[in-house]
Scaffold this active site. Structure first.
Site: not given
Ligand code: TXD
Length: 320
Positions: A19-20, A95, A102, A125, A127, A182
């Site tokens: 989503r992000v 978090r 993560n 980004v 967490n 954070h």
């Molecule tokens: O202020 C901030 N830093 C934050 C952080 C604000 C909002 C969200 N924050 C954190 O960002 C949240 O706690 C999560 O740890 C991340 C991503 O949040 P999002 O809401 O985008 O999570 P999603 O929608 O589940 O997306 C994560 C994607 C998902 O499509 C997985 O398939 C993918 O990450 N994913 C990967 N991509 C590539 N490689 C690997 N290994 C992998 N594992 C999961």
């Protein structure tokens, strides 16, 4: 002869097309900042999102390329790499509960991405943000100017929003900085918050300011509780796009950024949010503000909790 520079459009890779990540891709493309490569482990998903975003280009009137992939080779030559890969929170989770899953994902993503884009600037980004930024800094071996975390811009935007709502003024007229980690121990600097230059301490009483500070600290959890299926992503994507923009357009904006400290604020070998100037080379300098005793203590408490989690994360990574 034709200049090769004219053909080289900036390219931003986003690892994690969730989503992000996908919302950030939309922001970057629609602001006309760069071409975007969206990478995810889920097959087909980033490709589908990229196609969907490409089909909106005629309507949104831009011409940026958006590519979806599962292969790091397609990210080669990126100027910026944003890492959003990993799990988001579920209701009731902090978090820090995300640390175990993560840490491995972020370290792997950072290593794969730097191998294909050795000159890139990295923005983490995922967490828990400060710990993940530290791990990515270690995994890539990059200088601290070129790897940083996004959290302060979002936390500050939340604080500004709550101040604007309370006073009934335009959010853009409110300026505030939130430092520290954070998490629940973040440090909103009420003393430095203003509405077009007027300190909020002139406009709101202490109890009201404290209520807004608490809501800011709880800002992420408030949304997780409401949504139940994940966390915030619109404002996080906007906040990240501000950092991407400041780098690509060399704006030298002064933003709260999670950076590796080397003695500033009396802190060393830890990543935490402090005011930094951000331009085309990454972090240009760290600004050391005059903090009151209690603000400094809050920053140190916040850094201490990040340090503990860095140790925990390193233990987890060593286990394999
Ligand atoms: O202020 C901030 N830093 C934050 C952080 C604000 C909002 C969200 N924050 C954190 O960002 C949240 O706690 C999560 O740890 C991340 C991503 O949040 P999002 O809401 O985008 O999570 P999603 O929608 O589940 O997306 C994560 C994607 C998902 O499509 C997985 O398939 C993918 O990450 N994913 C990967 N991509 C590539 N490689 C690997 N290994 C992998 N594992 C999961």
């Amino acid at each position: 002869p034709e200049s090769p520079i004219l053909c080289r459009l900036p390219r931003v890779t986003i690892v994690g097309a969730g989503r992000v990540g996908s919302t950030l891709a939309q922001r970057i493309a629609e602001k006309n900042l760069a071409d975007v490569v969206l990478l995810d482990i889920v097959e087909g998903m980033p490709q589908g999102l990229a196609l969907d975003l490409m089909e909106a280009r005629g309507i949104e009137l831009h011409n940026r390329q958006i590519v979806g992939t599962n292969n790091y080779a397609d990210t080669a030559g990126s100027q910026i790499v944003v890492i959003t890969a990993g799990l988001p929170r579920k209701p009731g989770m902090s978090r820090d509960d995300l640390l175990k899953t993560n840490a491995k994902i972020v370290v792997e993503a950072a290593k794969n991405a730097i191998a294909c884009s050795p000159h890139a600037i990295f923005i983490v980004v995922t967490n828990p943000l400060d710990v993940m930024t530290y791990l990515a800094w270690q995994a890539t071996g990059l200088s601290r100017e070129r790897i940083m975390g996004m959290a302060g811009v979002l936390d500050s935007a939340r604080f500004e929003t709550f101040i604007a709502l309370e006073l009934g003024v335009l959010p853009a007229d409110v300026k505030a900085m939130v430092l520290g980690s954070h998490g629940d121990l973040m440090v909103p600097l009420s003393r430095y918050a203003t509405v077009n230059g007027i300190p909020i301490t002139e406009l709101l009483d202490a109890a009201t300011i404290e209520r807004l500070v608490q809501r800011t600290r709880n800002g992420g959890a408030e949304i997780v509780e409401l949504m139940q299926t994940g966390g915030a992503f619109f404002a996080p994507a906007s906040a990240t796009s501000v950092m991407v923009e400041s780098i690509l357009l060399n704006q030298s904006r002064l933003l709260p950024i999670a950076t590796y400290l080397q003695g500033e604020y009396g802190l060393e070998d830890v990543v935490i949010g402090v005011p930094c100037r951000l331009g085309c080379g990454g972090i240009e300098n760290v600004l050391e503000l005059n903090l009151s005793d209690s603000e400094r203590e809050a920053l140190h408490t916040s850094a201490q909790s990040v340090r503990q989690n860095i140790v925990r994360a390193q233990e987890i990574l060593a286990i394999k």
